[in-house]
Design an enzyme around this catalytic site. Sequence first.
Site, short mmCIF file in Angstrom:
data_model
loop_
_atom_site.label_atom_id
_atom_site.label_comp_id
_atom_site.label_asym_id
_atom_site.label_seq_id
_atom_site.Cartn_x
_atom_site.Cartn_y
_atom_site.Cartn_z
CG HIS A 22 -1.93 1.00 1.36
ND1 HIS A 22 -1.67 2.31 1.64
CD2 HIS A 22 -3.27 0.90 1.24
CE1 HIS A 22 -2.82 2.99 1.68
NE2 HIS A 22 -3.80 2.16 1.43
CG ASP A 77 0.49 -2.16 6.27
OD1 ASP A 77 -0.42 -2.16 7.13
OD2 ASP A 77 0.33 -1.70 5.13
CD GLN A 112 -6.66 -4.41 4.28
OE1 GLN A 112 -7.60 -5.18 4.48
NE2 GLN A 112 -6.85 -3.15 3.95
CE LYS A 149 -7.17 0.20 6.04
NZ LYS A 149 -7.98 0.69 4.92
CB CYS A 165 -3.61 3.20 -1.66
SG CYS A 165 -4.80 4.50 -1.44
#
Lengths: 425, 154
Positions: free
Chosen positions: A140, A215, A218, A241, A381
Amino acid sequence: MTSLESPDVLKLRSDFPILSRTVRGGRPLVYLDSGATSQRPRQVLDAERSFLEQHNSAVHRGAHQLAEEATDAYESARARIAAFVGADPGEVVFVKNATEGINLIAYAMSNSSIRTGLGPESERFALGPGDEVVITELEHHANLVPWQELCRRTGATLRWYSVTDEGRLDLDSVELTERTKVVAFAHQSNVMGTVLPVQELVRRARAVGALVVLDACQSVPHMPVHLTSLDVDFAVFSGHKMLGPSGVGVLYGRAELLEAMPPFLSGGSMIELVRLEGSTYAPPPQRFEAGVPMTSQAVGLGAAVDYLNGIGMDAVHAHELELARVALDGLAEVPGVRIIGPTDLSDRGGAVAFVVDGVHAHDVGQVLDDRGIAVRVGHHCAWPLHRRFGVAATVRASFHVYNTVDEVAQLADGVRAAREFFGVA
Amino acid sequence: MQLEQMYQEIILDHYRSPHRAGLREPFDAESFQINPTCGDEVTLRVKLDDAGEKVVDVSYETLGCSISQASTSVLTDLVVGQSVEESMRVLAAFQEMAQGRGTVEPDEDVLGDGVAFAGVAKYPARVKCALLGWMAFKDAVVRVGDVPEKGTVR
């Protein structure tokens, strides 16, 4: 592994007021865009409202009762969020979102590189010409642009692991060296759903003494994640999220690292001692939380974590994999559809990206929208990843625990309708 | 069904058979425009007459959705053969309609097939798609003006 039966999903859907609304002339909303932002249950909305109605005050200052209550609520949220991801409360820094978390690390490294860190202990974060930051082709922009900027400021070089045609990481595409100072990568691709081999990447980074930045935007919302067991140095994720509020996210850092790391934003709250000639800084996590922080949002995120714990992250993950299977199977039946990313369910989460021959992603999205189905269209993104697959834009369906098999089944029907509408069927 | 309001038959026709597509020589200026939210691209070339007052040709390549492709195709119909001044009037009218959230009544005498995009104006996320080629045209015309006169020193 426990899994959610459809009656369970229908029951918990009633916790999400927005899911019962209609769109585009009375069609029931089919929300398949949780990878962008998730919806919030009443429990989260209530927690925020109740905090604001009963306890609102600036945290970590003031000796009055509201200040105490607000601080307790804020710190209790921190402790529950920390437990949720297998961390200690002192290792959890509240930030605006994951993007800010990654920038915080990058700027702390920047400050260390120009020797405005805390002292000799910050040297481990210093970068210079000849040093390398390694990322991946599927990142991303939030885990790409801040590293480009850090390299620009320090003279370090950015390198990246490439992605295979199947949407997996090509581990042979980069050889880490003694000059590799940072290895930063997504736990799960926000476009393809690919789950990256964290253990192997950590092993390789450790072998050359590089810091590992994960990261987890997700992954934390969709599967059980235990950051201490993963043995990463830093991790970031965003509240919105994971059924929580926007405006709050988390930077996780191993205690020993946060202790040695200089601040990014400075000002009130993050200090130890201030004189006009100079200041010293508070220990972590306060050192990284300058100014009056987001408070009702942190409390809301605490409630979101409680809510997810009530369902169980194993069950959330199993349910989303089932939805991914339904989406992949359904789309496989539609001619002209190409899945971008893994089509098998191993090391995978519930984001499904695809292109349709002869119909641009925007146009597919518009036809889906006309049927009440909300998906993301564009590059999500992750522009370099799209370039790698030779496409300008994809359609992405992404799920959360509140989505039903019936909803996901409508996706393939909608794509069929788009092909008919644009005359490519 | 609301879909037909946006994708009027005129738009689909231009999308399937775009007018004046492809990049041609000669040209006076070229503009490359991108929609950063979706990655759609257009490269557009403008050829004016010797006096720089009339649009002689507009050629383009687009990588984008049906709306952006059809809109660029319609643009060429509306501006080629017109004076630069008139083309800017058409552009202003198209832009006003596209950004009008569906409240601007388009003038078919000015906008021709362009009135078909009135429905797009009701979808804010797609307005940029409809304007991509037009912004490239505007930019390219400005660039023609930027070129120094023959014999002048920069």
